[in-house]
Design an enzyme around this catalytic site. Structure first.
Site, short mmCIF file in Angstrom:
data_model
loop_
_atom_site.label_atom_id
_atom_site.label_comp_id
_atom_site.label_asym_id
_atom_site.label_seq_id
_atom_site.Cartn_x
_atom_site.Cartn_y
_atom_site.Cartn_z
N PHE A 106 0.72 -1.14 -0.05
CA PHE A 106 -0.02 0.04 -0.01
C PHE A 106 0.98 1.23 0.02
CE2 PHE A 106 0.95 -0.17 4.53
CZ PHE A 106 0.90 1.13 4.98
N LYS A 107 2.16 1.30 0.43
CA LYS A 107 3.03 2.45 0.73
C LYS A 107 3.38 2.97 -0.65
CE LYS A 107 4.06 1.16 5.30
NZ LYS A 107 5.30 0.99 6.40
#
Length: 438
Positions: A106-107
């Site tokens: 997700f980063k």
């Protein structure tokens, strides 16, 4: 839009200044002076918006005139150029998969947005920026790939030796060039403390132009709102707003979700799903915030004993704990419970959870069992292949390895080993500022 320090509202900065500085000079975190409200009709017409247009409309008020409309549209388009599918698992539980970006985590969203913003800002500067970041897992790879070969930017990543997965490690240690990986003989909290100390060191501040790529930086934190909106685009056919469960470590991700909620995104309730590092669950139960040394778990990216971004959550709710508890609860999940959730979901629904997603799934399941009639989704924050060594013994079969990861696993690790001592990091940074190829 201006930003003030959580330690002093008299310290203010534009988005550009806040993104370049990373942390406020008084050690506080930058926070928006006001929370933008979604335009009238935005939610009602959300299904007609492309990811790119939605992203531009959400981010524009936070950026102000720091970036032109044309450049901002380009930045957000490059940031969200991969899928964010909402996948049903049971009749009441879905997951939004946030691992379809270049580093399978997700980063990627925050790292891609920030790298493009800083690349835009340094074009007119004659001094190189050094991005200094601590990682407990996925941040390192996302930042390394987001900033790889960005002109005018060097990246130094600190990670705890032996406490990130093999896949995570190769993603942050095999690029080289403008990316330097530092392997610290300690915990993530040690790494984070070393980074914070470096930002406050006067000699370093004179020698280097330092900024951070952790979620303390507004350019990393703010764009994480976007996938909550993408999830709602796919959810809105449901009759009730969703319960949203977020695997939480440094609390930047769930803080971004709460920010989206405060700006008008329909959410029934948020759950901060934690592992054995239960500082926030204990705070919500007792009303006393007591930072603890972090402990190692299967969901290593969440191994944080003193989450930096929790102060932003308190700021968002004006430090009124009852108001916060109306929308947020928190649960702590053990490693054994995490393994059981991975095994049960695989056997019953043929879906492979990563350890962080498993923590989110179980915390959401518990909440829904206690609150009948609700439905919700959790965030699947990383591809399970990043934790194959933990997952495969549980599910009893190998996980398919994407080509991008398979090629990385063949590359040689490049890291510099350091003790968890501030002076060692300072000496290395000063040496590299004098001898860039060192």
């Amino acid at each position: 839009m201006n930003y003030y320090s959580t330690n002093s509202k008299s310290i203010k900065a534009s988005f550009r200044e806040a993104a370049i500085q990373g942390q406020a000079p008084d050690k506080g975190l930058y926070f928006p002076e006001s929370i933008p409200q979604l335009p009238n009709g935005f939610i009602a017409s959300i299904d007609s918006l492309s990811k790119e247009e939605l992203s531009y409309l959400v981010m524009k008020p936070y950026i102000g005139d720091s970036i032109s409309d044309t450049d901002l549209r380009t930045i957000v388009s490059e940031t969200v150029s991969f899928p964010f599918p909402l996948v049903p698992i049971t009749n009441t539980i879905s997951t939004i998969e946030l691992f379809h970006g270049p580093t399978l985590a997700f980063k990627d969203v925050g790292a891609r947005f920030m790298s493009r913003c800083l690349g835009h800002f340094v074009k007119d500067r004659n001094k190189e920026i050094t991005v200094l970041v601590a990682t407990s897992g996925d941040t390192g790879g996302a930042v390394a790939h987001g900033f790889y070969n960005v002109e005018g930017v060097k990246v130094v990543i600190l990670y705890p030796s032996g406490k990130v997965s093999r896949t995570q490690e190769v993603q942050l240690t095999t690029l080289g060039n403008n990316i330097t990986a530092i392997e610290v003989d300690g915990t993530f909290d040690d790494c984070q403390q070393m980074v914070k100390h470096a930002f406050m060191d006067e000699e370093l501040k004179k020698a280097l132009f330092l900024t951070s790529a952790n979620s303390i930086n507004v350019a990393r934190w703010l764009p994480q709102q976007l996938y909550y909106f993408f999830a709602y685009q796919q959810w809105q056919k449901e009759e009730v707003p969703p319960v949203v469960c977020v695997p939480s470590g440094n609390f930047g991700n769930i803080c971004a979700g709460l920010l989206a909620y405060c700006s008008g995104l329909p959410v029934k309730h948020f759950i901060a799903a934690c592992n054995a590092n239960d500082t926030v669950p204990q705070f919500l139960q007792s009303g006393r915030y007591e930072a603890k040394p972090s402990v190692a778990t299967l969901s290593n990216a969440m191994d944080v004993g003193d989450p930096s971004n929790f102060i932003r959550i308190m700021e968002l709710f004006r430090h009124e704990v009852p108001a916060l508890k109306n929308i947020l609860s928190s649960d702590s999940i053990t490693d054994e419970e995490t393994k059981a959730a991975i095994r049960d979901v695989f056997e019953q629904f043929h879906y492979v959870l990563d350890p962080h997603g498993a923590v989110g799934y179980l915390a959401l399941q518990r909440y829904l069992q206690a609150n009948l009639g609700s439905k919700g989704f959790f965030l699947e924050t990383a591809h399970p292949v990043k934790f194959y060594d933990a997952i495969e013994p549980v599910i009893g079969q190998p996980i398919d390895v994407p080509d991008a990861i398979a090629s990385l696993l063949q590359k040689q690790k490049k890291s510099i080993k350091l003790k968890p001592e501030n002076d060692e990091l300072k000496a290395l940074l000063l040496e590299r500022s004098l001898h860039p190829q060192a």
